[in-house]
Design a protein around this motif. Structure first.
Motif, short mmCIF file in Angstrom:
data_model
loop_
_atom_site.label_atom_id
_atom_site.label_comp_id
_atom_site.label_asym_id
_atom_site.label_seq_id
_atom_site.Cartn_x
_atom_site.Cartn_y
_atom_site.Cartn_z
N ILE A 54 1.24 -1.30 0.13
CA ILE A 54 0.11 -0.14 0.28
C ILE A 54 0.59 1.59 0.31
CG2 ILE A 54 -1.63 1.39 0.61
CD1 ILE A 54 -2.77 -1.71 2.71
N ILE A 55 0.41 2.38 -0.40
CA ILE A 55 1.15 3.54 -0.30
C ILE A 55 0.34 4.42 -0.62
CG2 ILE A 55 2.31 5.72 -1.50
CD1 ILE A 55 3.65 3.49 -2.81
N VAL A 56 0.21 5.02 0.91
CA VAL A 56 -0.56 6.56 0.91
C VAL A 56 -0.02 7.92 0.65
CG1 VAL A 56 -1.56 8.20 2.69
CG2 VAL A 56 -0.89 5.34 2.92
N ALA A 67 0.52 8.01 -9.19
CA ALA A 67 1.40 6.92 -8.11
C ALA A 67 0.61 5.63 -8.39
CB ALA A 67 1.08 7.15 -6.76
N ALA A 68 -0.85 4.97 -8.34
CA ALA A 68 -1.21 4.61 -9.56
C ALA A 68 -1.45 3.84 -9.98
CB ALA A 68 -3.20 5.05 -9.21
N ILE A 69 -1.35 5.01 -11.85
CA ILE A 69 -1.14 4.75 -13.10
C ILE A 69 0.42 3.96 -13.29
CG2 ILE A 69 -0.69 5.34 -15.45
CD1 ILE A 69 -2.60 7.52 -14.74
N LEU A 70 1.50 4.45 -12.10
CA LEU A 70 3.07 3.37 -11.99
C LEU A 70 2.68 2.58 -11.36
CD1 LEU A 70 5.09 6.88 -12.22
CD2 LEU A 70 4.79 5.65 -14.43
N ALA A 71 2.31 2.56 -10.80
CA ALA A 71 2.35 1.11 -9.54
C ALA A 71 0.60 0.12 -9.75
CB ALA A 71 2.54 1.81 -8.11
N LYS A 75 -1.67 -1.19 -3.91
CA LYS A 75 -2.95 0.45 -3.26
C LYS A 75 -2.53 1.29 -3.41
CE LYS A 75 -6.85 -1.74 -1.28
NZ LYS A 75 -7.82 -2.44 0.15
N VAL A 76 -3.11 1.98 -4.33
CA VAL A 76 -2.78 3.36 -3.61
C VAL A 76 -4.20 4.89 -2.94
CG1 VAL A 76 -2.30 6.21 -4.73
CG2 VAL A 76 -1.16 3.82 -5.49
N LEU A 77 -3.75 4.93 -1.62
CA LEU A 77 -4.29 5.51 -0.23
C LEU A 77 -4.77 7.04 -0.79
CD1 LEU A 77 -4.40 3.53 2.34
CD2 LEU A 77 -6.18 2.74 0.44
N LEU A 78 -5.49 7.60 -0.87
CA LEU A 78 -5.37 9.60 -1.14
C LEU A 78 -5.90 9.86 0.03
CD1 LEU A 78 -4.18 11.49 -2.68
CD2 LEU A 78 -6.61 11.38 -3.89
N PRO A 79 -5.65 10.44 1.40
CA PRO A 79 -6.21 10.20 2.22
C PRO A 79 -7.51 11.26 1.89
CG PRO A 79 -4.25 11.00 2.62
CD PRO A 79 -4.45 10.23 1.19
N PRO A 280 -9.52 6.50 1.28
CA PRO A 280 -10.42 6.27 -0.44
C PRO A 280 -9.20 5.81 -1.70
CG PRO A 280 -9.91 8.67 -0.08
CD PRO A 280 -9.90 7.70 1.47
N THR A 281 -9.70 4.70 -2.17
CA THR A 281 -8.62 4.19 -2.88
C THR A 281 -8.66 5.43 -4.39
OG1 THR A 281 -9.59 2.76 -3.90
CG2 THR A 281 -8.28 1.59 -2.48
N VAL A 282 -7.54 5.21 -4.86
CA VAL A 282 -7.57 6.18 -6.49
C VAL A 282 -7.54 4.53 -6.85
CG1 VAL A 282 -6.40 7.21 -8.07
CG2 VAL A 282 -5.76 7.39 -5.68
N ALA A 283 -8.92 4.69 -7.77
CA ALA A 283 -9.14 3.97 -9.00
C ALA A 283 -8.67 4.28 -10.35
CB ALA A 283 -10.28 2.98 -9.12
#
Ligand code: SF4
Length: 304
Positions: A54-56, A67-71, A75-79, A280-283
């Motif tokens: 997970i990356i916050v 970040a979500a596109i490159l990884a 799971k990328v979270l955007l607080p 929330p996750t970035v989708a």
């Protein structure tokens, strides 16, 4: 209280194999809890490289999307999902299509402060730290630079052999600074060297000793060549710079104060909540992510 939340964040990160990345414009306590504090380029590059689950991303929405596109394996979270960037909202895909029609042989270079839809129809992305090198490395002689006209004009000044077309966007935080305000601050702090971000207007940039991205400012301060700085960019970076050289003096503009309300929406509480709920996750939809990834990966390649 902040210590309790910071401890909770550290414990959840460990339990969930998560990393916290923070932009240099975020609150000091957010930076102090982060595993990495950096500029957009550094955050994007490391998101792709790190092994975490997970990356916050403590930053604004386009940073989480990048970040979500490159990884895509993480799971990328955007607080704070609604923390956007007004500059990114100043351009629509239809603007790029129009500019392409008017300049069919030009390359479209898009600042990373943009939506995924805009990235998806651009030839390459850039950050403020990588823009000059990347544009120089492009084979095209004509460049459509979007959306920030100030960063675009600064890049064009470094590469006079190419022709540039700009969009009309700007960062409201940097755009408001006038040459008179910088001159007044220089009078108050005569020993300070002036570090300025290229998102300031061309007239204001003439008052700077160094025009640098936030990453470039951090690198200069680490060299410890100067003892006193007037920093003309979002004030959150002063906390970052002090950590790099605790013995130096740092001053900021007070009229106006350079404060990005969106960056400051991210608090330790919102980070702890995002980590515990994994929301929330970035989708980003696959099809658009694939197209935007091409422009971002080209940025990483051309910056070598
Ligand atoms: S400082 Fe400017 S460019 Fe950066 S996130 Fe805030 S509004 Fe956007």
């Amino acid at each position: 209280m902040a210590v309790d939340i910071a401890g909770r964040i550290a414990a959840i990160k460990k339990e969930k194999n998560a990393l916290l990345f923070a932009h240099t414009y975020t609150r000091p306590e957010v930076q102090d809890s982060a595993d990495l504090v950096g500029d957009s380029f550094e955050l994007a590059r490391r998101a792709a490289e790190e092994k975490a689950s997970i990356i916050v991303l403590a930053g604004v929405r386009f940073m989480g999307e990048t970040a979500a596109i490159l990884a895509p394996d993480k799971k990328v979270l955007l607080p704070v999902y609604e923390a956007g960037c007004p500059l990114a909202d100043m351009i629509a895909p239809s603007d790029i299509l129009r500019l392409r029609k008017e300049h069919p042989s030009a390359a479209v270079v898009c600042y990373v402060n943009s939506s995924v839809e805009v990235k998806a129809i651009s030839d390459v992305c850039v950050t403020s730290s990588s823009a000059v090198r990347i544009v120089r490395n492009l084979p095209e002689e004509e460049i459509i630079f979007v959306p920030d006209r100030n960063l675009g004009s600064w890049v064009s000044e470094q590469i006079p052999e190419k022709r540039f077309v700009f969009h009309r966007g700007f960062c409201p935080v940097h755009q408001q600074v006038t040459p008179e305000q910088v001159r007044a601050a220089k009078e108050r702090f005569p020993d300070a060297v002036v570090l300025m971000h290229p998102e300031c207007t061309p007239e204001t940039r003439r008052e700077a000793d160094y025009i640098l991205s936030t990453g470039g400012m951090a690198a200069l301060v680490k060299e410890k060549k100067h003892r006193c700085y007037l920093v003309v960019t979002e004030q959150g970076i002063i906390h970052t710079l002090r950590r790099h050289d605790p013995g130096a003096e740092f001053f900021e503009l007070t009229a106006p104060t350079l404060y990005c309300q969106n960056m400051k929406k991210i608090t330790l509480e919102s980070i702890a909540q995002a980590l515990s709920e994994e929301e929330p996750t970035v989708a980003v939809p696959d099809q658009i992510a694939a197209k935007a990834r091409r422009a971002l990966e080209r940025m990483l390649e051309l910056n070598r």
